[in-house]
Design a protein around this motif. Structure first.
Motif, PDB file in Angstrom:
ATOM      1  N   SER A 143       0.812  -1.229   0.000  1.00 15.78           N
ATOM      2  CA  SER A 143       0.000   0.000   0.000  1.00 15.78           C
ATOM      3  C   SER A 143       0.834   1.263   0.000  1.00 15.78           C
ATOM      4  O   SER A 143       0.376   2.290  -0.466  1.00 15.78           O
ATOM      5  CB  SER A 143      -0.919   0.081   1.216  1.00 15.78           C
ATOM      6  N   THR A 144       2.025   1.225   0.582  1.00 18.05           N
ATOM      7  CA  THR A 144       2.782   2.459   0.728  1.00 18.05           C
ATOM      8  C   THR A 144       4.105   2.427  -0.037  1.00 18.05           C
ATOM      9  O   THR A 144       4.364   3.299  -0.857  1.00 18.05           O
ATOM     10  CB  THR A 144       3.048   2.731   2.226  1.00 18.05           C
ATOM     11  N   ALA A 145       4.916   1.390   0.217  1.00 12.75           N
ATOM     12  CA  ALA A 145       6.255   1.374  -0.378  1.00 12.75           C
ATOM     13  C   ALA A 145       6.212   1.202  -1.900  1.00 12.75           C
ATOM     14  O   ALA A 145       6.850   1.958  -2.636  1.00 12.75           O
ATOM     15  CB  ALA A 145       7.080   0.266   0.264  1.00 12.75           C
ATOM     16  N   ALA A 146       5.443   0.212  -2.375  1.00 17.04           N
ATOM     17  CA  ALA A 146       5.418  -0.065  -3.817  1.00 17.04           C
ATOM     18  C   ALA A 146       4.873   1.120  -4.624  1.00 17.04           C
ATOM     19  O   ALA A 146       5.492   1.518  -5.621  1.00 17.04           O
ATOM     20  CB  ALA A 146       4.613  -1.335  -4.099  1.00 17.04           C
ATOM     21  N   PRO A 147       3.744   1.722  -4.215  1.00 18.70           N
ATOM     22  CA  PRO A 147       3.271   2.896  -4.971  1.00 18.70           C
ATOM     23  C   PRO A 147       4.274   4.054  -4.943  1.00 18.70           C
ATOM     24  O   PRO A 147       4.434   4.757  -5.954  1.00 18.70           O
ATOM     25  CB  PRO A 147       1.969   3.279  -4.247  1.00 18.70           C
ATOM     26  N   ALA A 148       4.951   4.248  -3.815  1.00 20.34           N
ATOM     27  CA  ALA A 148       5.938   5.324  -3.729  1.00 20.34           C
ATOM     28  C   ALA A 148       7.083   5.077  -4.710  1.00 20.34           C
ATOM     29  O   ALA A 148       7.534   5.982  -5.412  1.00 20.34           O
ATOM     30  CB  ALA A 148       6.472   5.430  -2.308  1.00 20.34           C
ATOM     31  N   LEU A 149       7.511   3.812  -4.791  1.00 22.06           N
ATOM     32  CA  LEU A 149       8.592   3.441  -5.709  1.00 22.06           C
ATOM     33  C   LEU A 149       8.146   3.654  -7.157  1.00 22.06           C
ATOM     34  O   LEU A 149       8.889   4.201  -7.979  1.00 22.06           O
ATOM     35  CB  LEU A 149       8.968   1.972  -5.476  1.00 22.06           C
ATOM     36  N   ALA A 150       6.903   3.233  -7.430  1.00 19.58           N
ATOM     37  CA  ALA A 150       6.378   3.386  -8.788  1.00 19.58           C
ATOM     38  C   ALA A 150       6.310   4.861  -9.185  1.00 19.58           C
ATOM     39  O   ALA A 150       6.586   5.221 -10.327  1.00 19.58           O
ATOM     40  CB  ALA A 150       4.993   2.743  -8.885  1.00 19.58           C
ATOM     41  N   THR A 151       5.947   5.710  -8.224  1.00 23.48           N
ATOM     42  CA  THR A 151       5.889   7.144  -8.502  1.00 23.48           C
ATOM     43  C   THR A 151       7.275   7.676  -8.831  1.00 23.48           C
ATOM     44  O   THR A 151       7.464   8.451  -9.765  1.00 23.48           O
ATOM     45  CB  THR A 151       5.315   7.893  -7.277  1.00 23.48           C
ATOM     46  N   GLN A 152       8.292   7.240  -8.060  1.00 23.08           N
ATOM     47  CA  GLN A 152       9.682   7.636  -8.295  1.00 23.08           C
ATOM     48  C   GLN A 152      10.127   7.257  -9.701  1.00 23.08           C
ATOM     49  O   GLN A 152      10.810   8.023 -10.371  1.00 23.08           O
ATOM     50  CB  GLN A 152      10.593   6.935  -7.282  1.00 23.08           C
ATOM     51  N   LEU A 153       9.725   6.041 -10.116  1.00 17.42           N
ATOM     52  CA  LEU A 153      10.172   5.539 -11.411  1.00 17.42           C
ATOM     53  C   LEU A 153       9.287   6.036 -12.548  1.00 17.42           C
ATOM     54  O   LEU A 153       9.543   5.736 -13.709  1.00 17.42           O
ATOM     55  CB  LEU A 153      10.164   4.004 -11.402  1.00 17.42           C
ATOM     56  N   GLY A 154       8.202   6.756 -12.193  1.00 11.98           N
ATOM     57  CA  GLY A 154       7.305   7.267 -13.226  1.00 11.98           C
ATOM     58  C   GLY A 154       6.473   6.189 -13.879  1.00 11.98           C
ATOM     59  O   GLY A 154       6.029   6.325 -15.008  1.00 11.98           O
ATOM     60  N   TRP A 155       6.210   5.101 -13.130  1.00 11.57           N
ATOM     61  CA  TRP A 155       5.405   4.013 -13.685  1.00 11.57           C
ATOM     62  C   TRP A 155       3.974   4.195 -13.196  1.00 11.57           C
ATOM     63  O   TRP A 155       3.659   3.898 -12.041  1.00 11.57           O
ATOM     64  CB  TRP A 155       5.985   2.670 -13.246  1.00 11.57           C
ATOM     65  N   THR A 156       3.080   4.710 -14.071  1.00 13.67           N
ATOM     66  CA  THR A 156       1.737   5.106 -13.635  1.00 13.67           C
ATOM     67  C   THR A 156       0.923   3.928 -13.127  1.00 13.67           C
ATOM     68  O   THR A 156       0.193   4.062 -12.144  1.00 13.67           O
ATOM     69  CB  THR A 156       0.958   5.777 -14.787  1.00 13.67           C
ATOM     70  N   ALA A 157       1.008   2.785 -13.803  1.00 10.74           N
ATOM     71  CA  ALA A 157       0.133   1.667 -13.446  1.00 10.74           C
ATOM     72  C   ALA A 157       0.399   1.180 -12.024  1.00 10.74           C
ATOM     73  O   ALA A 157      -0.495   0.656 -11.366  1.00 10.74           O
ATOM     74  CB  ALA A 157       0.325   0.522 -14.434  1.00 10.74           C
ATOM     75  N   GLY A 158       1.634   1.365 -11.554  1.00 16.97           N
ATOM     76  CA  GLY A 158       1.978   0.848 -10.230  1.00 16.97           C
ATOM     77  C   GLY A 158       1.705   1.814  -9.095  1.00 16.97           C
ATOM     78  O   GLY A 158       1.986   1.511  -7.950  1.00 16.97           O
ATOM     79  N   GLN A 159       1.154   2.992  -9.451  1.00 21.33           N
ATOM     80  CA  GLN A 159       1.001   4.009  -8.405  1.00 21.33           C
ATOM     81  C   GLN A 159      -0.168   3.766  -7.467  1.00 21.33           C
ATOM     82  O   GLN A 159      -0.215   4.317  -6.383  1.00 21.33           O
ATOM     83  CB  GLN A 159       0.899   5.394  -9.037  1.00 21.33           C
TER      84      GLN A 159
END
Lengths: 311, 441
Positions: A148-164
């Motif tokens: 819920s928190t770490a993975a979406p934050a990482l996805a945001t960093q990497l600019g991967w929209t689907a994982g946000q």
């Protein structure tokens, strides 16, 4: 190991006079009974009898306390038309099948790797064993945070929209998160069984195959896998039965959500006590019991056939 | 704070394990253990000092009120020499205790659909003849009957009432030049103003489903329709309830559910993966203008940011300001089980607790209202915005609290807000209610 033990006992039995031998056997029988009776008593009182009480109440409208009356099979007929009950069976079976496949595939690959000639073998085996000793609910809460928190934050960093957005909030894919976490926890026990199986395969077979020019894949397909099939069967049966009872990890991860997408049968049954539907969920428990019994019997039949093939 | 957790136990009670395993649950467990230890210590002291007294077990479920009740019990012991009270604050085993036939002698407990099961099954004794019962405001006593009734008995006496509305950030309201909305149109206008200025209008946390049923669902339905009347008529239908019946969620809740979806469109984007704790942190840091939570959240928010300027107003889901009401909760109510062997002693302590000075002092300290006629009004700046509604008797019990645990309302709401399909949601409620009615009513 069993061979020397047999050699030691055999002369002892043959030299003993007939009288004491029978006495000794009777004594041994009593020991077995002493070992057996407490277990049977405990099982009867705490499992069989309580199970029968539950079956009895499944024919009533009992809430666990207070007034109640017989309502015949109404709890059972009501179950058939209840989409929530049917969906929970659907989810649970699908989840158990997928998790069994994932766990066995991963455990087998890891076992082969950990059985090879690698550095830090003991240490690595220890590390892979860790998930098994952590409580499921603890694992679930940690992964809950990661999803819920770490993975979406990482996805945001990497600019991967689907994982946000969190996978746990996705109705179509939340089950996958449950599978991943359950597999993470369940793999070590399957891994141990596979490692034992791999160590039981004699080295000579591989050496002979190597001399014949068999490559890695060929050796796995023609030697390792056929000789491991008994262990695959054991892991499948134990795993599948366990995954049907999925509870703690789901509670910690999704609590049956989003919506009711990951509501397992065990969770539905447990809801009855709090929800004032004790008797109805008892009926559900009886049906689930019959279902698991049927699955176990089918698997048992399959194992019997396997054993014949192996010998 | 307690009312929140108790609420959760009614509306999403099938998740009771997660409840007991959540962080809050662990805190409560710790408190309960401490309480049990204190009770044991008291009992030990009693055995050595005074053997003539009748011992009763007093169960209350507010961890934050443990020291308060300890002190109260000490005063009661000094005031008389007949009854000895053991303070039990471990509510987790209540249902099993009833199942075993050993419930507490006196319950001082959050009253909700779950607790009403004991009343409905005739497990509680009639208190209707006590003079204390006649002092209770009839409108509050009615709240008890809205969940269940056993014959014509009065077996549950309301003790403490809490009220909940929308918590708002005064600084953000002033900054955006928004006044407290009094109608649905004004509320939506306020949302648009906040959105235009880049402020999240409404903060929500879908991850924990109880926050959805107690917040969005209860607040919007509470002023959009007559909740108690709806459930009375629905229960009268009995097993005939269903999607096609004259009283149904599909008909009566359609407008309210559509309003919920409109309001939800002004919610923070990460709501599906946020928990109650995340919500408190975000709101404390001024990340949103409005928060659909009860007064229990105020203390938590102030812990995170003591400088937060907070207020509360009743959510208007109607165009007529006269129809706006606040959500109330029977935070504590008193009852004596039939199975208790010391009902007289329990009644003595109940009457002590019901003395106006004891009862009003408790409620003043716990941001709650006494349910007796002519009780003093509670004046606290943080909940002053809903005081007038309570005074005028304009309140309702949240629609979510009428749902039996067998219907996973919270999960359905989560699905509704993520998927946005109002008709499917209403259809599910009607189908589930019909099945529940056929099985249980």
């Amino acid at each position: 190991m069993s061979a020397p033990a047999a050699i030691k006992t055999r002369p002892a039995r043959s030299t003993a006079p007939p009288g004491p031998a029978t006495a000794r056997r009777r004594k041994a029988d009593r020991t077995y009974y002493l070992m057996l009776v407490p277990a049977v008593l405990l099982f009867t009182v705490f499992i069989s009898l309580t199970g029968l009480v539950g079956m009895f109440y499944s024919l009533t409208n009992y809430a666990g306390f207070g007034d109640w009356k017989f309502i015949g099979l109404r709890n059972y007929t009501s179950m058939l038309g209840d989409p929530r009950i049917l969906e929970s069976y659907g989810f649970t079976i699908w989840f158990a099948v997928v998790t069994t496949v994932v766990v066995n595939a991963v455990a087998l690959l890891l076992a082969i790797g950990l059985n090879g000639r690698i550095k830090w073998k003991t240490g690595l085996r220890g590390i892979y064993f860790i998930p098994m000793v952590i409580s499921g609910i603890v694992i679930a809460y940690v992964f809950n945070y990661l999803f819920s928190t770490a993975a979406p934050a990482l996805a945001t960093q990497l600019g991967w929209t689907a994982g946000q957005s969190s996978i746990l909030a996705n109705e179509n894919w939340a089950w996958l998160a449950v599978v991943i976490v359950t597999a993470w926890q369940a793999t070590p026990s399957a891994l141990i069984i596979y490692l034992a199986g791999l160590m039981a395969i004699p080295k000579e077979v591989y050496e002979a195959a190597e001399l014949d020019g068999a490559g890695g894949w060929r050796r796995f397909r023609s030697i390792t896998f056929p000789l491991l099939i008994g262990y695959v069967v054991i892991n499948t049966i134990l795993g599948f039965k366990g995954f049907l009872n999925a509870y703690d990890i789901i509670v910690g991860l999704t609590n049956g959500g989003p919506g009711t997408a990951t509501m397992s049968v065990a969770m539905t049954i447990f809801s009855g006590f709090d929800g004032g539907e004790y008797a109805f969920q008892m009926a559900n428990a009886v049906v689930f019991f019959v279902f698991t019994l049927a699955v176990s019997l089918l698997q048992l039949l399959f194992v019997r056939n396997r054993e014949v093939n192996l010998s | 704070m307690r009312s929140r957790t108790a609420m959760r136990s009614t509306t999403v009670s099938q998740h009771s394990l997660s409840r007991s395993l959540s962080r809050r649950g662990l805190l409560r467990l710790g408190g309960a253990l401490a309480g049990a230890a204190a009770g044991g210590a008291l009992l030990a002291g009693y055995a050595s000092s005074d053997d003539r007294r009748t011992t009763i077990r007093f169960l209350q479920n507010k961890p934050e009120a443990i020291p308060y009740f300890d002190k109260l019990i000490e005063e009661f012991h000094r005031a008389q020499s007949e009854v000895y009270v053991v303070h039990d604050s471990t509510p987790a085993a209540l249902t099993p205790q009833f199942a075993r036939g050993t419930p507490p002698d006196l319950g001082c407990y959050n009253y909700n659909l779950e607790t009403s099961n004991f009343l409905a099954r005739g497990e509680l004794s009639d208190l209707g003849r006590l003079p204390e019962a006649r002092r209770i405001d009839a409108q509050v006593q009615d709240l008890v009957g809205q969940y269940a009734q056993y014959k014509s008995e009065t077996s549950v006496l309301p003790y403490s009432v809490t009220a909940a509305g929308v918590i708002y950030n005064k600084d953000l309201f002033e900054k955006a030049g928004v006044a407290i909305p009094r109608t649905w149109t004004e509320l939506l206008k306020a949302c648009r103003t906040f959105k235009a200025q880049g402020i999240v209008p409404v903060l929500q946390t879908y991850k924990e489903t109880w926050t959805l049923s107690q917040g969005l669902f209860d607040y919007v339905s509470g002023s959009a329709l007559d909740v108690a009347g709806f459930f009375t008529r629905l229960k009268e239908l009995g097993p005939k309830a269903g999607p096609g019946a004259e009283v149904s969620f599909g008909k009566d809740f359609k407008d309210a559910v559509e309003k919920m979806l409109v309001l939800a469109s002004y919610t923070n984007a990460d709501a599906p993966s946020r928990t109650y704790y995340d919500g408190n942190v975000a709101f404390a840091h001024g990340k949103a203008a409005m928060y659909l939570q009860g007064p229990w959240a105020i203390g938590e928010i102030e812990k995170i940011n003591p400088k937060a300027r907070l207020g509360t107003f009743a959510l208007p889901a109607t165009e007529d300001p006269e129809d706006v009401k606040v959500r109330v909760n029977l935070d504590l109510a008193l009852w004596i089980p039939d199975a208790s062997e010391e009902r007289n002693a329990a009644t003595a302590f109940l009457r002590y607790l019901m003395r106006p000075e004891v009862m009003d002092a408790y409620n003043a300290k716990h941001l709650a209202w006494s349910p007796t006629r002519n009780a003093p009004a509670m004046r606290d700046g943080r909940v002053a915005g809903i005081q007038s509604y309570v005074d005028a008797g304009r309140f309702y019990q949240g629609a979510g609290t009428y749902f039996p645990g067998a219907i996973p309302l919270g999960n359905y709401l989560q699905e509704l807000l993520i998927g946005g399909n109002a008709d499917a949601f209403l259809r599910k409620l009607d189908d589930d209610w019909a099945r529940y009615a056929q099985r249980s009513l």
